[in-house]
Scaffold this active site. Structure first.
Site, PDB file in Angstrom:
ATOM      1  CG  ASN A  16      -1.912   1.164   1.343  1.00 54.84           C
ATOM      2  OD1 ASN A  16      -1.938   2.196   0.120  1.00 54.84           O
ATOM      3  ND2 ASN A  16      -2.416   1.336   2.674  1.00 54.84           N
ATOM      4  CE  LYS A  28       0.002   3.470   4.671  1.00 48.97           C
ATOM      5  NZ  LYS A  28      -0.089   4.068   6.396  1.00 48.97           N
ATOM      6  CG  HIS A  81      -5.339   2.202   4.970  1.00 53.51           C
ATOM      7  ND1 HIS A  81      -5.081   2.777   6.008  1.00 53.51           N
ATOM      8  CD2 HIS A  81      -4.605   1.572   4.841  1.00 53.51           C
ATOM      9  CE1 HIS A  81      -4.055   3.212   5.753  1.00 53.51           C
ATOM     10  NE2 HIS A  81      -3.661   1.987   5.591  1.00 53.51           N
ATOM     11  CD  GLU A 139      -3.420   6.056   6.510  1.00 51.98           C
ATOM     12  OE1 GLU A 139      -3.180   5.993   5.395  1.00 51.98           O
ATOM     13  OE2 GLU A 139      -2.127   5.401   7.649  1.00 51.98           O
ATOM     14  CD  GLU A 148      -3.508  -1.585   7.130  1.00 55.97           C
ATOM     15  OE1 GLU A 148      -2.211  -2.445   7.178  1.00 55.97           O
ATOM     16  OE2 GLU A 148      -4.008  -0.903   6.500  1.00 55.97           O
ATOM     17  N   GLY A 181       2.429   2.999  10.772  1.00 56.28           N
ATOM     18  CA  GLY A 181       3.613   4.064  10.475  1.00 56.28           C
ATOM     19  C   GLY A 181       3.990   4.667  11.878  1.00 56.28           C
ATOM     20  CB  SER A 200       5.006  -0.566  12.360  1.00 56.62           C
ATOM     21  OG  SER A 200       4.610   0.707  12.277  1.00 56.62           O
TER      22      SER A 200
HETATM   23  P1  PGA Z   1       3.026   0.511   7.859  1.00 57.36           P
HETATM   24  O1  PGA Z   1       1.547   0.790   6.957  1.00 57.36           O
HETATM   25  O2  PGA Z   1       3.477  -0.804   7.438  1.00 57.36           O
HETATM   26  O3  PGA Z   1       3.641   2.140   7.198  1.00 57.36           O
HETATM   27  O4  PGA Z   1       2.705   0.874   9.382  1.00 57.36           O
HETATM   28  C1  PGA Z   1       0.463   0.082   6.311  1.00 57.36           C
HETATM   29  C2  PGA Z   1      -0.377  -0.082   6.093  1.00 57.36           C
HETATM   30  O5  PGA Z   1      -1.033   0.844   6.334  1.00 57.36           O
HETATM   31  O6  PGA Z   1      -1.099  -0.324   5.433  1.00 57.36           O
END
Ligand code: PGA
Length: 255
Positions: A9, A11, A97, A99, A169, A175, A215
C-alpha cells in the site's frame, strides 16, 4: 485454498517515475511464487495504467487500488469507480483503510457499499479493520473489530466472501514503528476467523486469507507470518523500497 498474500500500500507516495523504478526493482528481485502465494501492488490511481503495463505477463503479482467510490458512475467529481479500476487491469481494491475511515469519514455503511462495487466489478476486496489505541488499552478490541466486520461484510453471501481478504491493522501500529506482537496479531486473527466461521461456516473461514498490517518490515515479518492465522501482510512504509518489500515477500515464502 487459503492463499498467502503480501500487499503493498503505497498510500500517497511516489511520482510516476519513482513508481516505475520501484516496480522494476520488485520485478527484478521477485522470487518464483507458487499457486498459493500472491503479491499485490497498490499504487495511487495515477500509477495504475503504468504499473499494469509493468506487471503484464508476470505470474502471481497483481495490481491493486487503494480505494474506489461507492456508486457506479455519474456526477461525483474527483471520484474513481470500481469499473474504471477494472478497465485498467486492477485485480484488488483496498477498502476501509483506517486512514480512509479517519480522514475521509468513511463509516461501515459506506464501506459495505464500496465493497459491493468492488465485487460487482470483478475485483477482490482487501477489507481493512483495526482498533485505535484507546480501544486496545480498554481491552475491547475484539468487539470493536467484530462490529467493523459484521457491518462491512455480513450482508455478503458465502460465494461473495470468497473474494474478500481481511487485513487486520491496529491503528496504533500503523506507521508508528510499534508493531503488534505476534501473539496480539495471532489472537485477533483467530478471533476474526471465528467470527467468520460463526456466520459462514468453518470451511469459508478456513479458506479466507487474513493479513496483518502495521509497521511490518523484513525484521519482524517472519515472526508475524509464522502465526497460524496470519496469512501475510498489508505493507505501507516498507513497501516503498524494493529491497525491504522483497525481504517481506521472502518471509512469506519461508513461512
Ligand atoms: P505501515 O502501514 O506498514 O507503514 O505501518 C500499513 C498500512 O497502513 O497499510
Amino acid at each position: 485454498m487459503r492463499k498467502k498474500i503480501v500487499a503493498a500500500n503505497w498510500k500517497m507516495n511516489l511520482n510516476l517515475e519513482e513508481g516505475k523504478k520501484l516496480v522494476d526493482g520488485i520485478i527484478a528481485g521477485m522470487p518464483t511464487l507458487n499457486e498459493q502465494k500472491e503479491v499485490v501492488i497498490a499504487p495511487p490511481f495515477v500509477h495504475l495504467a503504468q504499473t499494469a503495463g509493468q506487471l503484464q505477463g508476470k505470474a502471481h503479482i497483481y495490481l491493486g487500488a487503494q480505494n474506489c467510490y461507492s456508486e457506479t458512475a455519474g456526477a461525483y467529481t474527483g471520484e474513481i469507480s470500481a469499473s474504471m479500476l477494472k478497465s485498467v487491469g486492477t485485480a484488488y481494491v483496498i477498502i476501509g483503510h483506517s486512514e480512509r475511515r479517519e480522514y475521509f469519514k468513511e463509516d461501515n455503511a459506506m464501506l459495505a457499499k464500496k465493497t459491493d462495487q468492488g465485487l460487482a466489478n470483478g475485483l477482490k476486496v482487501i477489507f481493512c479493520c483495526g482498533e485505535p489505541l484507546e480501544v486496545r488499552d480498554a481491552d475491547t478490541q475484539n468487539a470493536y473489530v467484530e462490529k467493523q466486520i459484521k457491518e462491512g461484510l455480513f450482508h455478503l453471501d458465502a460465494a461473495q466472501l470468497k473474494n474478500i481478504v481481511i487485513a487486520y491493522e491496529p491503528i496504533w501500529a500503523i506507521g508508528t514503528g510499534r508493531t503488534a506482537s505476534a501473539q496480539q496479531a495471532q489472537d485477533m486473527h483467530a478471533h476474526i476467523r471465528a467470527v467468520i466461521a460463526a456466520q459462514y461456516g468453518k470451511d469459508t473461514a478456513d479458506n479466507m486469507s487474513i493479513l496483518y498490517g502495521g509497521s511490518c518490515k523484513p525484521s519482524n515479518a517472519a515472526e508475524l507470518f509464522a502465526c497460524a492465522d496470519v496469512d501475510g501482510g498489508l505493507i505501507g512504509g516498507a513497501s516503498l523500497k524494493a529491497d525491504e518489500f522483497l525481504g517481506i515477500i521472502d518471509a512469506m515464502i519461508k513461512a
